[in-house]
Design a protein around this motif. Structure first.
Motif, PDB file in Angstrom:
ATOM      1  N   ARG A 298       0.751  -1.229  -0.065  1.00  0.00           N
ATOM      2  CA  ARG A 298       0.060   0.028  -0.159  1.00  0.00           C
ATOM      3  C   ARG A 298       0.820   1.335   0.212  1.00  0.00           C
ATOM      4  O   ARG A 298       0.490   2.190   0.606  1.00  0.00           O
ATOM      5  CB  ARG A 298      -0.811   0.121   1.220  1.00  0.00           C
ATOM      6  N   GLY A 299       2.202   1.144  -0.833  1.00  0.00           N
ATOM      7  CA  GLY A 299       2.780   2.522  -0.996  1.00  0.00           C
ATOM      8  C   GLY A 299       3.806   2.631   0.006  1.00  0.00           C
ATOM      9  O   GLY A 299       4.401   3.895   0.059  1.00  0.00           O
ATOM     10  N   ARG A 300       3.882   1.818   1.130  1.00  0.00           N
ATOM     11  CA  ARG A 300       4.796   2.083   2.297  1.00  0.00           C
ATOM     12  C   ARG A 300       5.584   0.760   2.410  1.00  0.00           C
ATOM     13  O   ARG A 300       5.254  -0.399   2.019  1.00  0.00           O
ATOM     14  CB  ARG A 300       4.086   2.572   3.534  1.00  0.00           C
ATOM     15  N   GLN A 398      -3.203  -3.695  10.069  1.00  0.00           N
ATOM     16  CA  GLN A 398      -4.210  -2.733   9.469  1.00  0.00           C
ATOM     17  C   GLN A 398      -4.008  -1.407  10.098  1.00  0.00           C
ATOM     18  O   GLN A 398      -4.243  -0.624   9.327  1.00  0.00           O
ATOM     19  CB  GLN A 398      -5.600  -3.206   9.527  1.00  0.00           C
ATOM     20  N   GLU A 399      -3.959  -1.433  11.315  1.00  0.00           N
ATOM     21  CA  GLU A 399      -3.793   0.098  11.955  1.00  0.00           C
ATOM     22  C   GLU A 399      -2.673   0.788  11.572  1.00  0.00           C
ATOM     23  O   GLU A 399      -2.379   2.182  11.325  1.00  0.00           O
ATOM     24  CB  GLU A 399      -3.817  -0.059  13.557  1.00  0.00           C
ATOM     25  N   ALA A 400      -1.066  -0.112  11.707  1.00  0.00           N
ATOM     26  CA  ALA A 400      -0.018   0.604  11.264  1.00  0.00           C
ATOM     27  C   ALA A 400      -0.170   1.224   9.674  1.00  0.00           C
ATOM     28  O   ALA A 400       0.658   1.899   9.556  1.00  0.00           O
ATOM     29  CB  ALA A 400       0.950  -0.617  11.341  1.00  0.00           C
ATOM     30  N   LEU A 401      -0.831   0.363   8.868  1.00  0.00           N
ATOM     31  CA  LEU A 401      -0.874   0.768   7.598  1.00  0.00           C
ATOM     32  C   LEU A 401      -1.880   2.058   7.207  1.00  0.00           C
ATOM     33  O   LEU A 401      -1.670   2.493   6.022  1.00  0.00           O
ATOM     34  CB  LEU A 401      -1.627  -0.529   6.621  1.00  0.00           C
ATOM     35  N   GLU A 402      -2.166   2.539   8.380  1.00  0.00           N
ATOM     36  CA  GLU A 402      -3.072   3.772   8.125  1.00  0.00           C
ATOM     37  C   GLU A 402      -2.130   4.785   7.957  1.00  0.00           C
ATOM     38  O   GLU A 402      -2.537   5.977   7.669  1.00  0.00           O
ATOM     39  CB  GLU A 402      -3.965   3.824   9.248  1.00  0.00           C
TER      40      GLU A 402
END
Length: 432
Positions: A298-300, A398-402
């Motif tokens: 997801r871009g990171r 999921q939270e870290a990917l925010e």
């Protein structure tokens, strides 16, 4: 026995916990017709790095044309993922057949441990597949470890630091003495240990008439971020190797590579120039899951590492500092889980200076530490950080990917593997 039944049987043995000692393992192997006899072993112990050394050894031996077995703990992808032949886990039906054979060879009045069953299964699998070289990783310690029922061609003790002190002893000398238990009479041993631990291993090797090769003295190396220079300095056996590229990240992997190369030269004798080049080239392609793997999702960037003790956390922190500087990142979003018996504060002290925030969770294993205690330990070290408890690995990922900044997921290997599976399901790709 079907594979699912084999898994249930092995999992049921966890209730017996750890039962150090070799008598039970020897009885099982005797009942199985001694599958360990006739196999050519490279036996590797150590606190950190032994998995990476084993991965490098297996890659080089396969490149030399040998049918190569690899036994590690834990393995990726289930129980049969711990027993690998030429890079592939043994098939589930074969695994189940071998588990059934071990179950029948075991005494109901003195049942084996989970690790003992897996160790015996590996030996059966390697014998039946006609494996020519076996890379053999210890589980815990060495002297009383279930793997210590074999006579290897070469042994290695990568290093010694504090881990499993409740079993191996409270000091580095105690831990080194347990790990040195894999040294066999007349069998050469390679080590990168320092100071007191090295003296213990040196005395053991001398007592048993075993040739001792010390990385950093007899084999010297100069690391860079993705390669190293090797200089052989011992009786003409070990040769120089300029600018060897490594597939595994981190400067600490140069030391692991030096250990593995020394083991190959001791075990196989002086290689032809063509085979030496094949061995070096194989190091470039080595991948070892959960050892500073870097993905783009997801871009990171997301780094996943099974650093589960203080020394492992220190090595990971060094790598993250360099990587973060190259990325221009001001800090890392951290996802962390650990076993309850680990030195959590020592681990966090190494890593939290690099954190922007921390998400803690319970490792998906019976030994997983209470996440509230992990959060409390983290707050004592960095009270300025946002530190939150998450209900699951999936929720933490999921939270870290925010957030747009890079992520590091680290700690217990079981947790790290589940996180790895989660980000791969989200479309993650390996980042070069």
């Amino acid at each position: 026995m079907q594979y699912e039944e084999a898994v249930r049987y092995i999992s049921s043995l966890r209730r017996f916990g750890m039962k150090p000692g070799l008598d039970r393992m020897r009885r099982i192997l005797s009942n199985l017709g001694h599958p360990e006899e006739g196999l050519w072993f490279y036996h590797v112990a150590g606190t950190n790095g032994k998995g990476s050394v084993c991965a490098m050894l297996a890659a080089m031996l396969k490149a030399l044309g040998y049918r190569t077995g690899l036994y590690t703990s834990p393995g990726l992808g289930g129980f049969n993922g711990r027993v690998v032949i030429d890079g592939l886990p043994i098939p589930e039906p074969s695994f189940a057949d071998h588990v059934e054979a071990v179950r029948r060879a075991s005494s109901p009045s003195d049942p084996p441990t989970e690790f003992e069953v897996l160790t015996a299964v590996a030996l059966l699998a390697f014998r039946s597949a006609g494996v020519e070289r076996v890379v053999w990783e210890t589980g815990l310690g060495g002297r009383l470890d279930a793997t210590n029922v074999v006579v290897p061609r070469v042994t290695a003790i990568t290093n010694v630091s504090y881990d499993h002190v409740e079993i191996l002893g409270p000091t580095l000398v105690d831990i080194a003495r347990e790990k040195a238990g894999i040294v066999k009479p007349g069998v050469p041993v390679v080590t990168a240990c320092a100071d007191g631990a090295y003296r213990v291993i040196g005395r053991t090797a001398a007592e048993r008439g075993s040739r001792l090769v010390r990385v950093g003295r007899d084999v010297q190396f100069t690391p860079t971020s993705s390669s190293f220079w090797l200089r052989g300095a011992y009786r003409g056996l070990f040769r120089d190797a300029p600018c060897v590229r490594l597939g595994l990240r981190g400067e600490h992997q140069a030391q692991n590579a030096a250990v593995s190369l020394a083991m190959v030269e001791l075990g196989e004798g002086r290689l032809s120039e063509a085979n030496w080049e094949r061995a070096l080239k194989a190091l470039e392609g080595v991948r070892w899951p959960l050892r500073c793997e870097v993905f783009r999702v997801r871009g990171r960037l997301a780094v996943i590492d099974g650093a589960h003790n203080e020394e492992g956390a220190r090595a990971l922190a060094r790598t993250l500092r360099r990587l973060g500087k190259a990325l221009g990142a001001s800090g890392w979003h951290m996802v962390f889980g650990a076993f309850a018996d680990k030195d959590v504060r020592g681990m966090l002290a190494q890593m939290l200076p690099l954190a922007r925030d921390v998400l803690v969770l319970r490792s998906p294993h019976p030994r997983g530490a209470d996440p509230e205690s992990l959060a409390e330990a983290a707050r004592e070290i960095r009270p300025d950080l946002s530190i939150r408890v998450m209900p699951s690995v999936e929720a933490a990922v999921q939270e870290a990917l925010e957030h747009p900044e890079p992520i590091v997921i680290w700690g217990n290997l079981y947790m790290a593997e589940l996180a790895r599976n989660t980000i791969i399901a989200l479309g993650a790709e390996e980042w070069q």
